[in-house]
Design an enzyme around this catalytic site. Sequence first.
Site, PDB file in Angstrom:
ATOM      1  N   GLU A  61       0.839  -1.187   0.000  1.00  0.00           N
ATOM      2  CA  GLU A  61       0.000   0.000   0.000  1.00  0.00           C
ATOM      3  C   GLU A  61       0.879   1.244   0.000  1.00  0.00           C
ATOM      4  O   GLU A  61       1.758   1.388   0.848  1.00  0.00           O
ATOM      5  CB  GLU A  61      -0.907  -0.017   1.239  1.00  0.00           C
ATOM      6  CG  GLU A  61      -1.856  -1.213   1.227  1.00  0.00           C
ATOM      7  CD  GLU A  61      -2.375  -1.587   2.616  1.00  0.00           C
ATOM      8  OE1 GLU A  61      -2.105  -0.843   3.573  1.00  0.00           O
ATOM      9  OE2 GLU A  61      -3.046  -2.627   2.724  1.00  0.00           O
ATOM     10  N   LEU A 104      -6.152  -1.917  -0.614  1.00  0.00           N
ATOM     11  CA  LEU A 104      -5.908  -1.964   0.834  1.00  0.00           C
ATOM     12  C   LEU A 104      -6.397  -3.274   1.423  1.00  0.00           C
ATOM     13  O   LEU A 104      -7.447  -3.347   2.038  1.00  0.00           O
ATOM     14  CB  LEU A 104      -6.583  -0.776   1.528  1.00  0.00           C
ATOM     15  CG  LEU A 104      -5.625   0.394   1.736  1.00  0.00           C
ATOM     16  CD1 LEU A 104      -5.325   1.060   0.412  1.00  0.00           C
ATOM     17  CD2 LEU A 104      -6.169   1.394   2.721  1.00  0.00           C
ATOM     18  N   ALA A 105      -5.616  -4.310   1.197  1.00  0.00           N
ATOM     19  CA  ALA A 105      -6.032  -5.649   1.605  1.00  0.00           C
ATOM     20  C   ALA A 105      -4.776  -6.466   1.851  1.00  0.00           C
ATOM     21  O   ALA A 105      -4.158  -6.982   0.925  1.00  0.00           O
ATOM     22  CB  ALA A 105      -6.889  -6.283   0.520  1.00  0.00           C
ATOM     23  N   GLU A 106      -4.380  -6.563   3.127  1.00  0.00           N
ATOM     24  CA  GLU A 106      -3.101  -7.212   3.432  1.00  0.00           C
ATOM     25  C   GLU A 106      -3.103  -8.697   3.076  1.00  0.00           C
ATOM     26  O   GLU A 106      -2.096  -9.224   2.592  1.00  0.00           O
ATOM     27  CB  GLU A 106      -2.746  -7.000   4.907  1.00  0.00           C
ATOM     28  CG  GLU A 106      -2.241  -5.592   5.237  1.00  0.00           C
ATOM     29  CD  GLU A 106      -3.355  -4.560   5.330  1.00  0.00           C
ATOM     30  OE1 GLU A 106      -4.545  -4.955   5.302  1.00  0.00           O
ATOM     31  OE2 GLU A 106      -3.057  -3.352   5.433  1.00  0.00           O
ATOM     32  N   ASP A 126       3.305  -2.682  11.556  1.00  0.00           N
ATOM     33  CA  ASP A 126       3.293  -3.959  12.272  1.00  0.00           C
ATOM     34  C   ASP A 126       1.893  -4.433  12.643  1.00  0.00           C
ATOM     35  O   ASP A 126       1.569  -5.598  12.528  1.00  0.00           O
ATOM     36  CB  ASP A 126       4.167  -3.849  13.533  1.00  0.00           C
ATOM     37  CG  ASP A 126       4.077  -2.471  14.172  1.00  0.00           C
ATOM     38  OD1 ASP A 126       2.950  -1.947  14.289  1.00  0.00           O
ATOM     39  OD2 ASP A 126       5.127  -1.914  14.536  1.00  0.00           O
ATOM     40  N   GLY A 127       1.054  -3.493  13.099  1.00  0.00           N
ATOM     41  CA  GLY A 127      -0.270  -3.888  13.556  1.00  0.00           C
ATOM     42  C   GLY A 127      -1.214  -4.274  12.440  1.00  0.00           C
ATOM     43  O   GLY A 127      -2.308  -4.781  12.694  1.00  0.00           O
ATOM     44  N   PHE A 128      -0.802  -4.063  11.196  1.00  0.00           N
ATOM     45  CA  PHE A 128      -1.682  -4.358  10.068  1.00  0.00           C
ATOM     46  C   PHE A 128      -1.459  -5.764   9.499  1.00  0.00           C
ATOM     47  O   PHE A 128      -2.143  -6.190   8.578  1.00  0.00           O
ATOM     48  CB  PHE A 128      -1.480  -3.350   8.923  1.00  0.00           C
ATOM     49  CG  PHE A 128      -1.669  -1.908   9.298  1.00  0.00           C
ATOM     50  CD1 PHE A 128      -2.142  -1.530  10.549  1.00  0.00           C
ATOM     51  CD2 PHE A 128      -1.380  -0.896   8.380  1.00  0.00           C
ATOM     52  CE1 PHE A 128      -2.309  -0.194  10.888  1.00  0.00           C
ATOM     53  CE2 PHE A 128      -1.549   0.437   8.716  1.00  0.00           C
ATOM     54  CZ  PHE A 128      -2.012   0.792   9.966  1.00  0.00           C
ATOM     55  N   HIS A 173       0.420   0.795  15.675  1.00  0.00           N
ATOM     56  CA  HIS A 173       1.580   1.296  14.931  1.00  0.00           C
ATOM     57  C   HIS A 173       2.885   1.093  15.696  1.00  0.00           C
ATOM     58  O   HIS A 173       3.907   1.659  15.329  1.00  0.00           O
ATOM     59  CB  HIS A 173       1.419   2.786  14.621  1.00  0.00           C
ATOM     60  CG  HIS A 173       0.368   3.098  13.600  1.00  0.00           C
ATOM     61  ND1 HIS A 173      -0.963   2.927  13.831  1.00  0.00           N
ATOM     62  CD2 HIS A 173       0.466   3.567  12.330  1.00  0.00           C
ATOM     63  CE1 HIS A 173      -1.659   3.289  12.762  1.00  0.00           C
ATOM     64  NE2 HIS A 173      -0.813   3.678  11.829  1.00  0.00           N
TER      65      HIS A 173
END
Lengths: 358, 470
Positions: free
Chosen positions: A29, A58-60, A84-86, A129
């Site tokens: 992204e 936007l799609a990990e 990291d949190g994503f 984050h």
Amino acid sequence: MSTLTVAKALGAGLRRAMTDDDRVVVMGEDVGRLGGVYRVTDGLQAEFGPRRVLDTPLAESGIIGTAVGLAYRGYRPVCEIQFDGFVFVAFDQILSQLAKMHARTGGKVRLPITIRIPVGGGIGAAEHHSESPEALFAHVAGLRVVSVANPQDAYTVLRQAVACDDPVIFFEPKRRYHLKGEVDLDPVEPLPMDRARVVREGHDVTLVTWGGLVGTALDAAVAASDDGVSVEVIDLRSLSPVDHDTVASSVRKTGRVVVTHEAPRQAGLGAEIAATVTDRCFEYLEAAPVRVTGHGMPYPPAKLEGHYLPDLDRILDGVDRVLGRVEPFVPRAVPDAGSPGEAGGPAGSVRTAEAVAR
Amino acid sequence: MPSEPAVRTGPTAATPPKAQNGHRAATPRDARADRKNVAHDVRKDVREDERTDVPRQDPGDGASTPTLRVLTEDGTRLPDPELDRWLADLDPAAPDDGARETARTTLLRLFEDMVVARRIDAEATALQRQGELALWPPLLGQEAAQVGSARALRDDDFVFSSYREHAVARVRGAELVDLVRVWRGVAVSGWDPYAIGMASPQVIIGAQTLHATGWAMGVQNDVDAGRVDASAGLPVGVAYFGDGAMSQGDVNEAFVFASTYRSPVLFFCQNNQWAISEPVALQSRVPLAERARGFGMPGVRVDGNDVLAVLAVTRAALDRARHDGGPTLIEAVTYRMGPHTTADDPKRYRDAAEVEEWTGRDPLARFEAYLRSVGVLDDAEAARVQGVADAAAAELRAGCVALTDPPPLSLFDHVYAEPHHALERERAEYAHYLESFGDGEGGDDGAGGPGAAGDRAASGTGTTATGVAR
């Protein structure tokens, strides 16, 4: 030699990898036109085009899942997870697909995918984050996990990760992005990706850390030397596999080990290191291994992160503890259930520390 | 105020479900819980269209989403100008002798593929019942959907399937024994994906749709790099999945990626009406194919039990993808005639009447009736095909029972592609442990049988153990 920040060194490593192999693609992204929120991929899309430097939806999970498909076709994707949190929404694709594919196809399908993840706290960020999820990935067979702490490793290890035929989780400590250093762009016989490095020699205490805390650990070693204590600092670099040989040979020399990391202590990587050190160096140990870590809680708001993250003083406290220079912490006992009236009273209201210790 | 006459209706978006027969179904979860308790009463007392315990699909816009077919249930061939365009090579009455012979051969091959698929599926189910397989997910009823689509593919396309696409795998060239390795528990996958252009089947529902999409994105990069000649038509990444998968995030993400990148992907959804015990209406309020429009790609609904219609719509969708038209979603409407797997008991959640109804739409019977009506199939030919199917079943059985357990230290072989010092140490440690049982003669005390540690040590550790132990 060039003087580069960690972020620029990462970009240089990517550019070099993409130039050397046209099957290396960068995806994530905002990695294209924007150059990434930390500008690591700055300029790459202009140089290599929009299909080799892909701005993704936007799609990990989609990023990792399509990277698996690209690798099936012979590509070497370098995925960026923005923070990291994503990464957790991509967990199935990483754990069930990426990590297992080589094993489940009997070695027929190789997935040389690198997943870059800005990691850790210390930058006053909002929630999700500042996470340190390395233990979650180090627990997964089939993955390799690394964390870089300086510009040279950023450049070299990233190239090694891209060249590796196994999937690699590549952690980039956010608080080190702007650290500058000399980078040899053509290092001769660089340290293998799966080896730790002794970044400061010492003989009293072994201090093991990685990523964002390497700088703090080195500062602590300097401070300790002022106090007459010689601390050997190990930058673990590879979190899976852990280079237990390098740690063990240091501990056999010092007899004492402190491990420090940002992640919570419970089931953290420090536990793995402490256990292995105990297993392999039991007869050399002068004291039980000490861990200096984040607390067992969600990452706190920015104004409290100073009380969460191990810092110079907490690491020095750990060094003092492993040297037996401070009294070990002993938890206060829970008041007797039968005498509620005494709860909260003076010391006499609980059993003494001595009585409950250990 | 005059009272309205009491009218019993099913739930709609506007009118929430009402109490009926002493139970209330407010949500799908409630509905299933209620159904478990009172299903028999409901079935007895309430007409099918009045039942509130089963979530149902809105009919959708039938005009925009017709279910395409060219064969009726009794095997009558319906003309369809759009689909016939894609079936020109299958005209058994073609005036040209060569074309007629080709059509005849191709039609018979489709029939044979379907008959063999059903036969080996039955054999695998039998092998499970006989204890030779731990589990088997039958494809019974889905032969036309799988064969019709798979026979439309090129060798350089790549299939990413779920675990039920046995007929697809066979058409792609998988060895029959490779279909059962996983279910016998001797391997985690069967064939070499690159040898047959088909990935190892996926168990995590829908995850493979992203892999197909990424593979297709790679095709686009290959065009850029000059590795693929676009003028020959792009190779297509083909994802097979089911109606249950339509609810998965990965599937919806795959739709977004493929659509916005206009990647050459075919999303082939076999709507077999059931995700274990959950009806398709629990996954979607509208026909699944209608979802496609929201992603900016065509959605096609086809009678999945009509092998010719499936072949036609698949060819059309592939052609579109090959010429930079992007992805298509095909919903093949079919029915899982058997259980989800051999461990499932569908009698607990669906009516015999429903199964009976779908039996009348059997894909093989329909195609056989058609082939006989046009003189392509006669008794002798049917017997030949049955012979091929029986031989395939025998081959599958022989291959299956001959599969032996892999040596224990092969556990460590493919976890990583490159040397891994920590795992090498673990391997050495486990080899050392196995060796502690000696040469196999005295090591199986108490355990016995082929799995005993002594045997394991004897069969697998030899050279490897001494090679890495320190």
